[in-house]
Structure formats: C-alpha cells, structure tokens
Design a protein around this motif. Structure first.
Motif, short mmCIF file in Angstrom:
data_model
loop_
_atom_site.label_atom_id
_atom_site.label_comp_id
_atom_site.label_asym_id
_atom_site.label_seq_id
_atom_site.Cartn_x
_atom_site.Cartn_y
_atom_site.Cartn_z
N THR A 1 0.84 -1.20 0.00
CA THR A 1 0.00 0.00 0.00
C THR A 1 0.87 1.25 0.00
O THR A 1 1.85 1.34 0.74
CB THR A 1 -0.91 0.01 1.24
OG1 THR A 1 -1.70 -1.19 1.23
CG2 THR A 1 -1.84 1.21 1.23
N HIS A 2 0.51 2.19 -0.84
CA HIS A 2 1.26 3.44 -0.95
C HIS A 2 1.19 4.22 0.37
O HIS A 2 0.19 4.17 1.08
CB HIS A 2 0.63 4.26 -2.07
CG HIS A 2 1.46 5.42 -2.52
ND1 HIS A 2 1.48 6.61 -1.84
CD2 HIS A 2 2.29 5.57 -3.57
CE1 HIS A 2 2.30 7.45 -2.47
NE2 HIS A 2 2.80 6.84 -3.52
N ASP A 3 2.24 4.95 0.66
CA ASP A 3 2.29 5.73 1.90
C ASP A 3 1.05 6.60 2.08
O ASP A 3 0.49 6.70 3.17
CB ASP A 3 3.52 6.65 1.89
CG ASP A 3 4.76 5.92 2.36
OD1 ASP A 3 4.66 4.74 2.73
OD2 ASP A 3 5.84 6.54 2.33
N SER A 4 0.67 7.29 1.01
CA SER A 4 -0.43 8.25 1.15
C SER A 4 -1.73 7.54 1.49
O SER A 4 -2.53 8.04 2.28
CB SER A 4 -0.58 9.06 -0.13
OG SER A 4 -0.70 8.22 -1.24
N GLN A 5 -1.93 6.36 0.93
CA GLN A 5 -3.16 5.65 1.28
C GLN A 5 -3.08 5.07 2.69
O GLN A 5 -4.08 4.97 3.39
CB GLN A 5 -3.47 4.54 0.28
CG GLN A 5 -4.86 3.96 0.56
CD GLN A 5 -5.32 2.99 -0.50
OE1 GLN A 5 -4.60 2.72 -1.44
NE2 GLN A 5 -6.51 2.47 -0.33
N LEU B 1 -1.86 6.58 5.11
CA LEU B 1 -2.27 7.68 5.99
C LEU B 1 -3.78 7.85 6.01
O LEU B 1 -4.36 8.22 7.03
CB LEU B 1 -1.58 8.98 5.57
CG LEU B 1 -0.28 9.32 6.30
CD1 LEU B 1 -0.58 9.71 7.74
CD2 LEU B 1 0.69 8.15 6.31
N VAL B 2 -4.41 7.58 4.88
CA VAL B 2 -5.87 7.61 4.85
C VAL B 2 -6.42 6.56 5.80
O VAL B 2 -7.35 6.81 6.59
CB VAL B 2 -6.40 7.34 3.43
CG1 VAL B 2 -7.91 7.21 3.44
CG2 VAL B 2 -5.99 8.45 2.49
N LEU B 3 -5.83 5.39 5.76
CA LEU B 3 -6.29 4.31 6.63
C LEU B 3 -5.99 4.64 8.10
O LEU B 3 -6.80 4.34 8.98
CB LEU B 3 -5.64 2.99 6.23
CG LEU B 3 -5.99 2.50 4.81
CD1 LEU B 3 -5.15 1.29 4.43
CD2 LEU B 3 -7.47 2.15 4.72
N ALA C 1 -5.93 7.61 9.28
CA ALA C 1 -6.92 8.63 9.64
C ALA C 1 -8.27 8.01 9.96
O ALA C 1 -9.05 8.56 10.74
CB ALA C 1 -7.07 9.64 8.51
N GLU D 1 -3.53 14.14 9.68
CA GLU D 1 -3.79 15.22 8.73
C GLU D 1 -2.69 16.28 8.76
O GLU D 1 -2.62 17.12 7.86
CB GLU D 1 -5.14 15.87 9.02
CG GLU D 1 -5.19 16.75 10.26
CD GLU D 1 -5.37 15.94 11.54
OE1 GLU D 1 -5.39 14.70 11.46
OE2 GLU D 1 -5.47 16.56 12.62
N PHE E 1 0.37 15.70 8.30
CA PHE E 1 1.33 15.37 7.25
C PHE E 1 0.85 15.95 5.93
O PHE E 1 -0.26 15.65 5.48
CB PHE E 1 1.51 13.86 7.13
CG PHE E 1 2.20 13.44 5.86
CD1 PHE E 1 3.51 13.84 5.62
CD2 PHE E 1 1.56 12.67 4.90
CE1 PHE E 1 4.16 13.48 4.44
CE2 PHE E 1 2.20 12.31 3.73
CZ PHE E 1 3.50 12.71 3.50
N ASP E 2 1.68 16.77 5.31
CA ASP E 2 1.35 17.39 4.04
C ASP E 2 2.34 16.88 2.99
O ASP E 2 3.53 17.23 3.04
CB ASP E 2 1.46 18.91 4.19
CG ASP E 2 1.18 19.65 2.90
OD1 ASP E 2 1.08 18.99 1.85
OD2 ASP E 2 1.08 20.89 2.93
N PRO E 3 1.91 16.04 2.07
CA PRO E 3 2.85 15.43 1.13
C PRO E 3 3.53 16.44 0.22
O PRO E 3 4.57 16.13 -0.37
CB PRO E 3 1.98 14.46 0.33
CG PRO E 3 0.58 14.92 0.51
CD PRO E 3 0.53 15.56 1.87
N SER F 1 8.32 13.86 1.80
CA SER F 1 7.81 12.49 1.94
C SER F 1 7.39 12.21 3.39
O SER F 1 7.72 12.96 4.31
CB SER F 1 8.89 11.49 1.53
OG SER F 1 9.94 11.52 2.48
N LEU F 2 6.69 11.12 3.56
CA LEU F 2 6.32 10.71 4.92
C LEU F 2 7.56 10.44 5.76
O LEU F 2 7.62 10.79 6.93
CB LEU F 2 5.42 9.46 4.85
CG LEU F 2 4.97 8.89 6.19
CD1 LEU F 2 4.21 9.91 7.02
CD2 LEU F 2 4.11 7.64 5.97
#
Lengths: 191, 276
Positions: A8-12, A14-16, A18, A66, A68-70, A74-75
């Motif tokens: 899973t991509h880093d950004s997703q 973070l969605v999970l 959240a 939230e 974290f601002d890509p 990067s994360l």
C-alpha cells in the motif's frame, strides 16, 4: 509474515490511519521505525529516551495524520523532522539538567562539560552522514552541523561562528542545496 | 504571512527551517507561508531531501517497542491489533535510489512515496480554521460509484407513492432507529451526520457544513478494507445526499475537492469517522 498492507502506498496508508486503522499504523511503523529510531538514538543517545521519542513520533501521526502534508516532503521526511524536533528538545533539557546538577555539586562530571553538538555529533559519525557533510565547504558544513546536531538556531550559530546572520542563512541554504545535488549525482537521479 | 516577515525573507529562512533552526515567531510565519505558497512547500521538500541524509543509517527498534506503542493508542482505534510486532524494515545497505522514499529492503515491495505525491491546493477555503490540512492522496483506484444526488431538489418515490425529498428520507433515516448513525465532528462541532443500513444504503446530512467556493466540492469516501471508494460528489453546499456502498465500510472520510469530483483525492481532509 508480510503485512497485508505491504504494497500500500504511503499516502493511502495515511488515509487508513486517519480512519483509525491500527494495522495501517503498524505498516507505517514497519517501514520507518528503523529510520526514526536510528535518528533518535544518534541524537538522544540514551536508549530509553530514544525509545520514548520513537514511540511519540508514531503516536503523533496516529493522533493527527492530517498534519502530514505530502507537498512538503515524503512521509519519511516528515517523521524524521518530528523525531529531530523532539530529540533536540530532550537533549536541550537533559543538557540543562546536567549543568544544573553540576552547579549544585550533586555529582562530579566524569569529563568537562561538552557542548550539545559535541555530544551528539560524536554519535553521528556514520559514514553516510559524514559523506553527506564532507562534500561541503567548511563554511557551509559547520552551520549545518551546529544547527542539526547541536539544535542551535541560525542566530545562535551566527553568534558562535562570529558571522552575520544573513551569511549563516545563506550558507545553510547553499549547503543543503549542495547536499541534495550531490545525492542526485551519486544516485544518478533527479526530480 | 506576517507583516514582520516579507516573503523573500521567509524563503531565505526555509533552509534553517528544514533544520529546525529558526525562532518561534519565524517558524510561525513560515508555517503560514507554507499554507498558501506552493513554491515554498516545494522548496522545503527539496531541503528535506538533504536533511534526510543527516539522519544516518537505520537502527532497528528494540523488540516490544511496537507493543508499547500499540498499548498507548488508547481505545480510539477501531481494531484490536491481534498481531505480533510488525517486522521492521532496516536499511542495512544504505543503498537508496531515492533517499526521501521508504527504506525497505530488497524484496519487501513497499512503495516509494514521492513519485506519486499529489500537490494539494494550498489555500483553505475555511479561513480561520488552521487545523485543516491536505488529505493524503487516495492512491487506490477509487471508483466513483454514486451519482451526485445533491440537494433536496431530487425527488424519490416511497412505497406509498407519496413523493419524498432526499432531505425527508435522510431525516427519517436519522430518526427511525433502523439505520446506524455516525457523526462527523470538527473542532468539537458537529458538521454532518451519516445514516446507513445493513444493505449499504445511506444518507449524508451536512447541514452544518460551511459552503465552499463555486469551483470546489465536498466528496464522501468509504474505506472498505484496503480500498478507498468514492461514495459521492456532494457539491459545494450539500444538505442531504443519498449513497450506496457495496461493501462493508470501515470508515467514512469527507474531503474538499475540485468541482466535479475526483477519482482519487487531491484535496484536503475535512473530517473522518471510524465505524469501530
């Protein structure tokens, strides 16, 4: 056993996170706890405090993903920045406590008191860190060392080095730009 | 941006900011600049690539650190972990093609974060609500499965053939006891409610949402296992909205997107609620 979120991509992730998914946080931890803990160990040196810093960094991303601002990096960069800030706070407070104890005669220091950056820089002699810094002229390397490892503001660095503040600001920018350029040269990358 | 700190001055300070080497007032002014200036954010991202190099090699945390962290997560999380420590990835070889990305060892298959990073809109449409930040990209192929049925103008027929608006159906769902109801809360303020039943049918009621600019829209997402599914494009001033989800939703997420909606989020997180 591999995580179900391994791909899973880093950004997703973070969605999970959240949405309250602890397994997503576990995957973030799996990916980046080595980097975060490595930096904490280098900066804080005390193993227990470094573990506390590492936990706090991941606890913070759990509580406020939230933040974290890509678009700001990067994360991994974000987590390292969080780790750096918390570690330097601890180093400063520990250093202040030690100086206070010494003044009060609570104990004799085994060696003359050292500056914060001397303490932490000694732990940061890993070859890749040195390689990154050694490519810089002294005038750019020293301000970056004092700021990053010593936890000093650029104003404090300017005073310590006897240089104008504007000069230090400029040298930090040039030094970081040079380090980044070197990184892309070494790895043949670019962005 | 602060009047005390012109933009040029703050841009000059971004390097020191990346090193966490600025004073508090300067940090606050730079934070403000970053909220509104995409060039500043891009510059900071470049500096952070450099500062990442100063972090040095990875060190695996001691066994038990994850368990200690998990114990501190409190009861907010929806799922019990029920798992052993996640295997920690350590970059033993320091061989990074991209220093800013994940540092997974060979064969782990974890993905780089940077190549697919989405640039998010900078300005918040809600002045005075600094807590709102960009919502990470919903990188999964999110299927937009629901047609936007925005507002009370849409009329449905009930079993008794009496016309009912979405508003009326939604209000009924909120009150009938047959639907599960969850709240979307921002800064301790209830901004919207979602009512849904076991069949996947649901209603979104956003009466307290602040209107967006005409070129923006709210969008509702459902997290279903590993997938993030768009449940609908709600418009800039949504009141009530009907949606359907084919799967079991673990969480609802509301974002602020460009008008027309997006297949994967590019915008800011407005609120989220877990169905733990």
């Amino acid at each position: 056993m591999p995580s179900a979120l391994e791909h899973t991509h880093d950004s997703q992730l973070l969605v999970l996170v959240a949405s309250g998914r602890q397994d997503a946080l576990a995957e973030v931890f799996r990916r980046y706890s080595g980097a975060v803990h490595g930096l904490a160990r280098r900066l804080v040196t005390d193993a227990t405090l470094a573990e506390e810093v590492t936990q706090e960094v991941f606890l913070r991303i759990w509580k406020a993903p939230e933040r974290f601002d890509p678009s700001r990096g990067s994360l991994r960069s974000y987590l390292l920045a969080q780790c750096h800030g918390r570690s330097i706070d601890l180093v400063r407070s520990e250093s202040a406590r030690r100086r206070r104890e010494e003044r009060e005669g609570a104990r004799q220091p085994p060696e003359p008191p050292s500056t914060v950056e001397q303490e932490v820089l000694g732990e940061a002699q890993a070859s890749d860190v040195r390689a990154a810094l050694d490519g810089l002229p002294d005038g750019e390397r020293r301000p970056i060392e004092l700021a990053y490892f010593g936890g000093h503001t650029y104003r404090e660095v300017a005073e310590m080095l006897g240089e104008p503040e504007g000069t230090i600001k400029s040298r930090i920018r040039k030094g970081l730009s040079r380090m980044r350029a070197d990184l892309h040269t070494v790895h043949g990358g670019g962005s | 941006m602060s009047n005390r700190h012109p933009r040029e001055e703050l841009m000059e300070l971004l390097g020191a900011y990346a090193l966490d080497a600025v004073d508090d007032d300067e940090r606050a002014a730079i934070d403000e600049l970053l909220d509104t200036d995409a060039d500043a954010r891009a510059e900071l991202a470049r500096f952070r690539e450099a500062t990442d190099r100063l972090a040095g090699p990875d060190v695996a945390p001691p066994p038990g650190l994850w368990e200690g962290l998990a114990a501190r997560l409190g009861e907010d999380g929806p799922t019990a972990l029920g798992r052993e420590s996640p295997p920690v990835v350590v970059d033993d070889e320091h061989d990074r093609d991209d220093d800013t990305g994940p540092v997974d060892g060979p064969g782990t298959g974890a993905q780089d974060d940077r190549s697919n990073v989405t640039q998010f809109p900078a300005a918040s449409p809600f002045p005075g609500r600094p807590g709102r930040k960009p919502f990470p990209t919903l990188a999964a192929a999110a299927a937009v499965v629901v047609i936007a049925l925005v507002g009370a103008a849409v009329v449905l027929l009930r079993d008794d053939a009496a016309p009912a608006t979405i508003d009326q159906l939604a209000q009924s769902a909120l009150a009938d006891g047959d639907h599960e109801v969850v709240d979307l809360v921002v800064d301790d303020r209830l901004i919207a409610q979602i009512a849904f039943d076991a069949s996947g049918a649901g209603y979104f009621v956003g009466g307290e949402l602040e209107p967006l600019a005409a070129d923006r829209t709210y969008q509702l997402w459902g997290v279903e296992g590993e997938q993030v599914i768009s449940l609908g494009v709600l418009g800039s001033e949504p009141s009530a909205f009907a949606f359907h989800s084919d799967g079991a939703v673990d969480a609802f997420v509301l974002t602020d997107e460009r008008a027309g909606g997006v297949g994967q989020s590019e915008g800011e997180l407005v609120a989220q609620v877990s169905l733990a």
